[in-house]
Design an enzyme around this catalytic site. Sequence first.
Site, PDB file in Angstrom:
ATOM      1  N   GLU A 157       0.821  -1.222   0.000  1.00 12.58           N
ATOM      2  CA  GLU A 157       0.000   0.000   0.000  1.00 12.58           C
ATOM      3  C   GLU A 157       0.855   1.272   0.000  1.00 12.58           C
ATOM      4  O   GLU A 157       1.530   1.568   0.992  1.00 12.58           O
ATOM      5  CB  GLU A 157      -0.911   0.001   1.240  1.00 12.58           C
ATOM      6  CG  GLU A 157      -1.793   1.231   1.310  1.00 12.58           C
ATOM      7  CD  GLU A 157      -2.778   1.213   2.465  1.00 12.58           C
ATOM      8  OE1 GLU A 157      -2.542   0.498   3.451  1.00 12.58           O
ATOM      9  OE2 GLU A 157      -3.794   1.931   2.369  1.00 12.58           O
ATOM     10  N   GLU A 251     -12.039   2.186   4.483  1.00 12.16           N
ATOM     11  CA  GLU A 251     -11.129   2.458   5.601  1.00 12.16           C
ATOM     12  C   GLU A 251     -11.219   3.959   5.889  1.00 12.16           C
ATOM     13  O   GLU A 251     -10.563   4.766   5.234  1.00 12.16           O
ATOM     14  CB  GLU A 251      -9.701   2.063   5.231  1.00 12.16           C
ATOM     15  CG  GLU A 251      -8.754   2.186   6.417  1.00 12.16           C
ATOM     16  CD  GLU A 251      -7.298   2.155   5.997  1.00 12.16           C
ATOM     17  OE1 GLU A 251      -6.533   1.430   6.623  1.00 12.16           O
ATOM     18  OE2 GLU A 251      -6.924   2.878   5.047  1.00 12.16           O
TER      19      GLU A 251
HETATM   20  C1  LER Z   1      -2.676   4.089   6.801  1.00 13.54           C
HETATM   21  O1  LER Z   1      -2.883   5.414   6.510  1.00 13.54           O
HETATM   22  C2  LER Z   1      -3.443   3.219   5.902  1.00 13.54           C
HETATM   23  O2  LER Z   1      -4.024   3.627   4.925  1.00 13.54           O
HETATM   24  C3  LER Z   1      -3.426   1.803   6.249  1.00 13.54           C
HETATM   25  O3  LER Z   1      -4.220   1.079   5.370  1.00 13.54           O
HETATM   26  C4  LER Z   1      -1.953   1.366   6.256  1.00 13.54           C
HETATM   27  O4  LER Z   1      -1.713   0.221   6.943  1.00 13.54           O
HETATM   28 MN    MN Z   2      -5.298   2.379   3.662  1.00 12.38          MN
END
Ligand code: LER
Ligand code: MN
Length: 278
Positions: A157, A251
Site C-alpha cells: 500500500e 477504511e
Molecule cells: C494508513 O494510513 C493506511 O491507509 C493503512 O491502510 C496502512 O496500513
Molecule cells: Mn489504507
Amino acid sequence: MNQSKKIKLAITVTSIDALSKAFVVLRGFEESIIKAAELGYDGVELAVKHPDDIKDIDLSRILSQNNMEVSSISTGLVYAQNGYMFTEPDDEKRGKAIKLYKELIDMASDFGQIVNIGLLRGYIGDKDPVETETKFIAVARELCSYAEKKGVTIILEPVNRYEIDFINSVEEGVKLLEKIGFPNLKLMPDVFHMNIEDRTIGGELAKHIKHAGYIHLADSNRLAPGWGHTDFDDIFKHLKMADYKGWLSVEVFPKPTPMEAATQAVRFLKPYFEEYNR
Ligand code: LER
Ligand code: MN
C-alpha cells in the site's frame, strides 16, 4: 459467496481491545461481521496484531452464518502495537516482524488469501535510502515466496508522505513491485493517499490496473465516501474502463460514530457497485 460479482465491498474491523489508534471503522469481530452483513457489505477486512486475536472466536461459523467473507488481513497494528518494521536495521527485531507476518500469511491461507503491507514496511528516517530499499526488497521476496506456496497474495500500500517517507505514490509502488518481481505481489491503492500523492486518482488507477490487487476507499477528508470532495464518479468510471475486478474496502474515520460512518459508506457506494456488477 457470490463469485459472479466483479467488485465486492468490505469494511475494516478489529478486535474490541485493539489500540485506540487502530485505523478501522468497526470493533469486535463477531459484532462487526453481523453489523456489516446487515448493512449490505460483502466482507470484512480484519486488522490484527497477532493471529491469536481470533483464537477465541469461531470465525468460519460467524462468516458462513452471515454469508460474509474475509476480504483481507491488514497489518498496520503489527507496526502500531509492537513497533515492528521490515526495514528495521536490527536483525533480531526484523526477524520477529518476518516471523509474525508469516503466521498472518498462514491465517490468510484460511481466510481471505490476501495480506497487506502498509506502515509495517517502516520508514527510511536517518537511514540510507538505498540500503533501506534493498532491505525491504529482500524481506518482500522472502514473504512472497512463502505466501506463494500457501496461495496467498501480498498487497503493498502506497501511503502519503505525512505518515511515511517510503513508497508514497502509486507510481513508486509500481516501480518497487516490478523490482521485487513476484506474481503474488500486488498493489493496494488507497484513494485517500492517492488524493495527496498522485496526479489523478481515476486516471492513475486505470493506468496501473494490472498491478491493483485491492483498493481502500475513503473520501478526501478520510470520512465515509460522500462526505468529502473526492470524485467517486470518476474513480468508478476509470475502474470500469480498466475492468478492475476484486475488493474495495472502506477504511475511514469512525466518525461521527462507527455505525454512522459504516452506514453512510454503504449507502453512498451501493449504487456504484450495483451498476458495476450489472
Ligand atoms: C494508513 O494510513 C493506511 O491507509 C493503512 O491502510 C496502512 O496500513
Ligand atoms: Mn489504507
